[in-house]
Design a protein around this motif. Sequence first.
Motif, PDB file in Angstrom:
ATOM      1  N   CYS A   1       0.839  -1.197   0.000  1.00 29.87           N
ATOM      2  CA  CYS A   1       0.000   0.000   0.000  1.00 29.87           C
ATOM      3  C   CYS A   1       0.876   1.251   0.000  1.00 29.87           C
ATOM      4  CB  CYS A   1      -0.904   0.011   1.231  1.00 29.87           C
ATOM      5  SG  CYS A   1      -1.975  -1.448   1.363  1.00 29.87           S
ATOM      6  N   MET A   2       0.263   2.363  -0.322  1.00 27.44           N
ATOM      7  CA  MET A   2       0.996   3.620  -0.370  1.00 27.44           C
ATOM      8  C   MET A   2       0.059   4.786  -0.081  1.00 27.44           C
ATOM      9  SD  MET A   2       3.144   5.257  -3.583  1.00 27.44           S
ATOM     10  CE  MET A   2       4.567   4.198  -3.303  1.00 27.44           C
ATOM     11  N   VAL A   3       0.583   5.768   0.644  1.00 25.02           N
ATOM     12  CA  VAL A   3      -0.143   7.016   0.868  1.00 25.02           C
ATOM     13  C   VAL A   3       0.713   8.154   0.341  1.00 25.02           C
ATOM     14  CG1 VAL A   3       0.724   7.149   3.245  1.00 25.02           C
ATOM     15  CG2 VAL A   3      -1.260   8.514   2.578  1.00 25.02           C
ATOM     16  N   SER A   4       0.092   9.031  -0.440  1.00 19.42           N
ATOM     17  CA  SER A   4       0.807  10.178  -1.003  1.00 19.42           C
ATOM     18  C   SER A   4       0.820  11.332  -0.011  1.00 19.42           C
ATOM     19  CB  SER A   4       0.144  10.643  -2.300  1.00 19.42           C
ATOM     20  OG  SER A   4      -0.993  11.466  -2.024  1.00 19.42           O
ATOM     21  N   ASP A   5       1.672  12.312  -0.286  1.00 20.70           N
ATOM     22  CA  ASP A   5       1.524  13.569   0.440  1.00 20.70           C
ATOM     23  C   ASP A   5       0.516  14.421  -0.322  1.00 20.70           C
ATOM     24  OD1 ASP A   5       2.820  14.853  -1.661  1.00 20.70           O
ATOM     25  OD2 ASP A   5       4.448  15.656  -0.442  1.00 20.70           O
ATOM     26  N   ALA A   6       0.418  15.696   0.022  1.00 19.69           N
ATOM     27  CA  ALA A   6      -0.631  16.543  -0.549  1.00 19.69           C
ATOM     28  C   ALA A   6      -0.452  16.811  -2.034  1.00 19.69           C
ATOM     29  CB  ALA A   6      -0.706  17.859   0.218  1.00 19.69           C
ATOM     30  N   GLY A   7       0.710  16.470  -2.608  1.00 20.07           N
ATOM     31  CA  GLY A   7       0.920  16.683  -4.038  1.00 20.07           C
ATOM     32  C   GLY A   7       0.131  15.735  -4.915  1.00 20.07           C
ATOM     33  N   GLY A   8      -0.238  14.564  -4.387  1.00 16.84           N
ATOM     34  CA  GLY A   8      -0.996  13.589  -5.158  1.00 16.84           C
ATOM     35  C   GLY A   8      -0.128  12.805  -6.127  1.00 16.84           C
ATOM     36  N   PHE A   9      -0.649  11.686  -6.599  1.00 17.09           N
ATOM     37  CA  PHE A   9       0.126  10.774  -7.436  1.00 17.09           C
ATOM     38  C   PHE A   9       0.337  11.269  -8.866  1.00 17.09           C
ATOM     39  CE2 PHE A   9      -1.611   7.532  -4.349  1.00 17.09           C
ATOM     40  CZ  PHE A   9      -0.401   7.333  -3.701  1.00 17.09           C
ATOM     41  N   ASP A  10      -0.334  12.331  -9.240  1.00 17.77           N
ATOM     42  CA  ASP A  10      -0.161  12.863 -10.593  1.00 17.77           C
ATOM     43  C   ASP A  10       0.705  14.119 -10.587  1.00 17.77           C
ATOM     44  OD1 ASP A  10      -1.914  14.561  -9.348  1.00 17.77           O
ATOM     45  OD2 ASP A  10      -3.341  14.691 -11.014  1.00 17.77           O
ATOM     46  N   ASP A  11       1.596  14.239  -9.605  1.00 20.06           N
ATOM     47  CA  ASP A  11       2.404  15.458  -9.502  1.00 20.06           C
ATOM     48  C   ASP A  11       3.557  15.501 -10.499  1.00 20.06           C
ATOM     49  OD1 ASP A  11       4.117  13.560  -8.426  1.00 20.06           O
ATOM     50  OD2 ASP A  11       4.519  14.647  -6.569  1.00 20.06           O
TER      51      ASP A  11
ATOM     52  N   GLU B   1       3.233  -5.658  -9.861  1.00 21.85           N
ATOM     53  CA  GLU B   1       3.122  -6.478 -11.063  1.00 21.85           C
ATOM     54  C   GLU B   1       4.060  -7.671 -10.991  1.00 21.85           C
ATOM     55  OE1 GLU B   1       3.828  -3.757 -14.251  1.00 21.85           O
ATOM     56  OE2 GLU B   1       1.790  -2.927 -14.200  1.00 21.85           O
ATOM     57  N   GLU B   2       5.265  -7.450 -10.516  1.00 18.87           N
ATOM     58  CA  GLU B   2       6.225  -8.557 -10.409  1.00 18.87           C
ATOM     59  C   GLU B   2       5.772  -9.578  -9.382  1.00 18.87           C
ATOM     60  OE1 GLU B   2      10.970  -9.347  -9.512  1.00 18.87           O
ATOM     61  OE2 GLU B   2      10.314  -7.515 -10.515  1.00 18.87           O
ATOM     62  N   LEU B   3       5.175  -9.104  -8.307  1.00 21.84           N
ATOM     63  CA  LEU B   3       4.716 -10.014  -7.253  1.00 21.84           C
ATOM     64  C   LEU B   3       3.373 -10.654  -7.582  1.00 21.84           C
ATOM     65  CD1 LEU B   3       5.637  -7.786  -4.181  1.00 21.84           C
ATOM     66  CD2 LEU B   3       6.756  -9.936  -4.821  1.00 21.84           C
ATOM     67  N   GLY B   4       2.669 -10.100  -8.558  1.00 21.72           N
ATOM     68  CA  GLY B   4       1.367 -10.624  -8.930  1.00 21.72           C
ATOM     69  C   GLY B   4       0.275 -10.280  -7.948  1.00 21.72           C
ATOM     70  N   VAL B   5       0.341  -9.071  -7.386  1.00 20.97           N
ATOM     71  CA  VAL B   5      -0.660  -8.640  -6.410  1.00 20.97           C
ATOM     72  C   VAL B   5      -1.235  -7.289  -6.827  1.00 20.97           C
ATOM     73  CG1 VAL B   5       0.460  -9.902  -4.540  1.00 20.97           C
ATOM     74  CG2 VAL B   5       1.082  -7.513  -4.949  1.00 20.97           C
ATOM     75  N   GLU B   6      -2.320  -6.911  -6.188  1.00 22.11           N
ATOM     76  CA  GLU B   6      -2.965  -5.621  -6.443  1.00 22.11           C
ATOM     77  C   GLU B   6      -2.721  -4.690  -5.264  1.00 22.11           C
ATOM     78  OE1 GLU B   6      -4.619  -4.288  -9.017  1.00 22.11           O
ATOM     79  OE2 GLU B   6      -4.201  -6.062 -10.242  1.00 22.11           O
ATOM     80  N   PRO B   7      -2.059  -3.557  -5.482  1.00 17.52           N
ATOM     81  CA  PRO B   7      -1.794  -2.645  -4.367  1.00 17.52           C
ATOM     82  C   PRO B   7      -3.005  -1.787  -4.040  1.00 17.52           C
ATOM     83  CG  PRO B   7      -0.962  -1.692  -6.389  1.00 17.52           C
ATOM     84  CD  PRO B   7      -1.509  -3.057  -6.755  1.00 17.52           C
ATOM     85  N   LYS B   8      -2.967  -1.195  -2.868  1.00 19.41           N
ATOM     86  CA  LYS B   8      -3.964  -0.188  -2.498  1.00 19.41           C
ATOM     87  C   LYS B   8      -3.239   1.134  -2.280  1.00 19.41           C
ATOM     88  CE  LYS B   8      -7.467  -3.151  -0.374  1.00 19.41           C
ATOM     89  NZ  LYS B   8      -8.504  -2.844  -1.401  1.00 19.41           N
ATOM     90  N   THR B   9      -3.839   2.210  -2.762  1.00 18.66           N
ATOM     91  CA  THR B   9      -3.234   3.533  -2.604  1.00 18.66           C
ATOM     92  C   THR B   9      -4.288   4.522  -2.127  1.00 18.66           C
ATOM     93  OG1 THR B   9      -3.687   4.157  -4.909  1.00 18.66           O
ATOM     94  CG2 THR B   9      -1.559   3.121  -4.453  1.00 18.66           C
ATOM     95  N   VAL B  10      -3.806   5.536  -1.442  1.00 14.68           N
ATOM     96  CA  VAL B  10      -4.696   6.606  -1.006  1.00 14.68           C
ATOM     97  C   VAL B  10      -3.959   7.933  -1.129  1.00 14.68           C
ATOM     98  CG1 VAL B  10      -4.029   6.293   1.424  1.00 14.68           C
ATOM     99  CG2 VAL B  10      -6.171   7.451   0.864  1.00 14.68           C
ATOM    100  N   GLU B  11      -4.641   8.933  -1.670  1.00 14.60           N
ATOM    101  CA  GLU B  11      -4.054  10.256  -1.857  1.00 14.60           C
ATOM    102  C   GLU B  11      -4.451  11.177  -0.712  1.00 14.60           C
ATOM    103  OE1 GLU B  11      -3.296  11.364  -6.395  1.00 14.60           O
ATOM    104  OE2 GLU B  11      -5.416  11.210  -5.925  1.00 14.60           O
ATOM    105  N   SER B  12      -3.521  11.998  -0.298  1.00 12.90           N
ATOM    106  CA  SER B  12      -3.798  12.982   0.752  1.00 12.90           C
ATOM    107  C   SER B  12      -4.071  14.335   0.100  1.00 12.90           C
ATOM    108  CB  SER B  12      -2.591  13.104   1.686  1.00 12.90           C
ATOM    109  OG  SER B  12      -2.261  11.859   2.249  1.00 12.90           O
ATOM    110  N   ALA B  13      -5.144  14.972   0.535  1.00 17.69           N
ATOM    111  CA  ALA B  13      -5.456  16.305   0.028  1.00 17.69           C
ATOM    112  C   ALA B  13      -4.776  17.385   0.858  1.00 17.69           C
ATOM    113  CB  ALA B  13      -6.973  16.521   0.024  1.00 17.69           C
ATOM    114  N   ALA B  14      -4.463  17.054   2.110  1.00 16.93           N
ATOM    115  CA  ALA B  14      -3.842  18.017   3.023  1.00 16.93           C
ATOM    116  C   ALA B  14      -3.078  17.252   4.091  1.00 16.93           C
ATOM    117  CB  ALA B  14      -4.896  18.913   3.671  1.00 16.93           C
ATOM    118  N   GLU B  15      -2.226  17.960   4.822  1.00 15.55           N
ATOM    119  CA  GLU B  15      -1.419  17.338   5.857  1.00 15.55           C
ATOM    120  C   GLU B  15      -2.280  16.708   6.941  1.00 15.55           C
ATOM    121  OE1 GLU B  15       2.441  18.631   8.607  1.00 15.55           O
ATOM    122  OE2 GLU B  15       1.722  19.928   6.998  1.00 15.55           O
TER     123      GLU B  15
END
Length: 365
Positions: A45-55, A71-85
């Motif tokens: 899993c991954m959490v972004s900072d306020a810049g978002g994943f399209d920065d 992809e190499e491990l053959g799993v589906e990750p979970k991600t969440v973007e932060s809008a603010a600190e």
Amino acid sequence: MKVTTKKAGFAGLAMFGAAALLAGCASAPEESGGSTEAASDFLPCMVSDAGGFDDKSFNQLGFEGLTAASEELGVEPKTVESAAETDYASNLQSLVDQGCNAIVTVGFLLAPAALESATDNPDIEYVSIDDTVDTDFDGTTDAENIKPIIFDTAQAAFLAGYLSAGVSKTGVVGTFGGMNIPTVTIFMDGFAQGVDYYNEENGTAVKVIGWDRDAQDGSFTGGFEANDGARQVAQGLIDQNVDVLLPVGGPIYQSAAVAIRDAGREIALLGVDADVFETDPEVADLLLTSILKGIDVGVEDAIIEAGNGEFDATPFVGTLENEGVGLADYHDWADAVPADLDAKVQELRDQIIAGDITVESYLAE
């Protein structure tokens, strides 16, 4: 010219200046040959900072590394973007609640929330991008289940500063950042050192506007958003006759690009983290080069290790020597860089690696 980040570059490991970390550093991950079957129940899993994943910068690089590892491990990750600190703690908790086995936090500002989450969840493995998570400053990461991936970008920024001073026609170059935090100012400080070195070697007086090394302060937007405030900061530097501009802070380079185009004269833009020429073609014609950090490679290796049950919390420090940091190609600006200047940049890189030139930074102390 190309001094870039490659996967092979993670065969070596630079070291923290702190003695405790010097004792704890080990080799960076080998290419993984582990079984994806062992990782079938693994949830990265991954959490972004306020810049978002399209920065188009460090959040995007982290996301790309997570995607490649998954992809190499053959799993589906979970991600969440932060809008603010204020979202950091709750976003981390949401990933914990979803059963994540490894969580990547992207950015210096996420470190306090990452430490709290890691302390509360010792069975989860954490990867901290851009911070050692050493809140008591004793030279060691504060939780055994956190792996820091950090970068001594001052080394690469030194090269960019020397290069910028060499191509400047006005004798004035500028830099500004999102916030006055170490992972931003390390670029600005290295850049200024490179300009100073150029002046010493060539008897010139190229000025750096936007960063004062003695005061450790300069021009900042107060955040990492591409907005009119960032454009105004860039404009203020342009009004002081800069013809090379280094914005440090994710998407704020986009505001700098607007100010450069509005200026109606030739001003070179420097990217950070990713090769912005590749990630954002809309500003490609403005880019002299980019100061690179191998965030994608670091994340990919760390997550593959974790997925194969081989998580190693030893800090990785990217340097010129292990190619964790570097400069991108000059691309469209190649003809504007004299051959002797390019050769000198390459020579300086070799001298920094050899230890003949010391670039000051909080990671080199």
